[in-house]
Design an enzyme around this catalytic site. Structure first.
Site, short mmCIF file in Angstrom:
data_model
loop_
_atom_site.label_atom_id
_atom_site.label_comp_id
_atom_site.label_asym_id
_atom_site.label_seq_id
_atom_site.Cartn_x
_atom_site.Cartn_y
_atom_site.Cartn_z
N SER A 9 0.84 -1.20 0.00
CA SER A 9 0.00 0.00 0.00
C SER A 9 0.87 1.24 0.00
CB SER A 9 -0.91 0.02 1.23
OG SER A 9 -1.59 1.25 1.33
N HIS A 34 -1.29 -1.22 -4.15
CA HIS A 34 -2.57 -0.75 -3.61
C HIS A 34 -2.54 0.76 -3.41
CE1 HIS A 34 -6.43 -1.59 -1.68
NE2 HIS A 34 -6.10 -0.69 -0.77
N MET A 38 -8.80 8.90 -0.78
CA MET A 38 -9.67 9.38 0.30
C MET A 38 -10.07 10.82 0.02
SD MET A 38 -7.53 7.91 3.55
CE MET A 38 -6.61 6.37 3.43
N HIS A 68 -8.42 1.77 -4.49
CA HIS A 68 -9.47 1.63 -3.47
C HIS A 68 -10.07 3.01 -3.23
CE1 HIS A 68 -10.29 0.90 1.12
NE2 HIS A 68 -11.39 1.10 0.44
N MET A 70 -12.22 5.46 -1.32
CA MET A 70 -12.88 5.75 -0.05
C MET A 70 -13.49 7.14 -0.17
SD MET A 70 -10.17 4.20 2.72
CE MET A 70 -8.74 4.00 1.68
N PHE A 148 -6.69 5.63 7.77
CA PHE A 148 -5.33 5.86 8.23
C PHE A 148 -4.55 4.55 8.26
CE2 PHE A 148 -7.89 9.21 10.10
CZ PHE A 148 -7.14 10.35 9.83
N GLY A 149 -3.25 4.64 8.00
CA GLY A 149 -2.39 3.46 8.05
C GLY A 149 -1.91 3.21 9.46
N ASP A 180 -7.25 -5.81 4.00
CA ASP A 180 -6.43 -4.61 4.13
C ASP A 180 -6.50 -4.07 5.55
OD1 ASP A 180 -5.14 -2.18 3.92
OD2 ASP A 180 -6.53 -1.29 2.48
N GLY A 181 -5.33 -3.97 6.20
CA GLY A 181 -5.25 -3.34 7.50
C GLY A 181 -4.53 -4.18 8.53
N GLY A 202 1.00 -2.19 4.25
CA GLY A 202 1.60 -0.87 4.12
C GLY A 202 2.80 -0.69 5.03
#
Length: 221
Positions: A9, A34, A38, A68, A70, A148-149, A180-181, A202
């Site tokens: 990411s 990725h 946002m 992606h 958002m 947020f990462g 993801d996350g 990420g």
């Protein structure tokens, strides 16, 4: 055995050394990249526009650009990101007012000859996706709150992955499952065991040696 893909990411990429990190990505085993978009409304953060994606298209010409969205109005963003080089666009179930709108947007993305998919937030029931699996190339399950990462992995996401895996396999569909996350060498094994095909990572990738970290994830089982 399912083929597992790693999708670094770029939300976590160090843009002060953009060229070096893109070179590392190109030399790595990763096939996906990725790209989180946002709008500051759907999630409380602002990130990249299509011009930045064009830069990645030039810097990483052979990678699958996985976008992606958002955003509150995904339909408005599709053409710009297609023209910028997106290979796959996913958007949020929660951003749409009806099933008809979702089907229309999926069809629109496919009309450009690229792949399309849906995303759900952690609090959204996975069953809302079942009616769309035959129209999606990929489903993205968020294992953190989007925006947020660096957040901690939510283990509840694994039940969603398992439910999707069961439904997809029983229906003999080709739809991939992405997560993801909070993905690292530990949580990756949980996600793969649950049935995920594509792992978005990420912080884990970009806070260390990029090629080495990606290789660690590919070796996870």
């Amino acid at each position: 055995m399912r083929k597992i893909e790693i999708a670094p990411s770029v939300l976590s990429l160090d843009y002060s050394i953009f060229e070096k990190q893109c070179a590392d990505l190109n030399q790595s085993s990763a096939h996906y990249l990725h790209f989180d978009v946002m709008d500051g409304h759907f999630v409380p953060n602002l990130t990249f526009g299509p011009d930045i994606l064009k830069g990645f298209r030039k810097a990483c010409p052979n990678m699958i650009l996985d976008v992606h969205l958002m955003v509150d109005d995904p339909d408005m963003f599709i053409e710009a990101f297609v023209n910028a080089g997106a290979d796959l666009i996913t958007f949020h179930y929660e951003a749409c007012a009806s099933h008809e709108e979702i089907k229309k947007i999926l069809a629109k993305i496919h009309s450009y000859g690229i792949k399309a998919g849906l995303v759900i937030k952690p609090k959204t029931d996975v069953s809302v996706l079942f009616d769309f699996l035959d129209q999606c190339d990929l489903i993205l399950v968020m294992s953190v709150e989007p925006g947020f990462g660096g957040q901690k992995f939510m283990e509840s996401s694994l039940d969603k992955v398992k439910a999707l895996r069961k439904r997809i396999d029983e229906s003999s569909l080709s739809c991939l499952i992405e997560i993801d996350g909070g993905i690292n060498d530990i949580t990756a094994s949980f996600a793969i065991e649950a049935g995920a095909d594509v792992l978005v990572a990420g912080s884990y990738v970009f806070k260390g040696d990029i090629q080495q970290q990606i290789n660690h994830l590919y070796k996870t089982r």
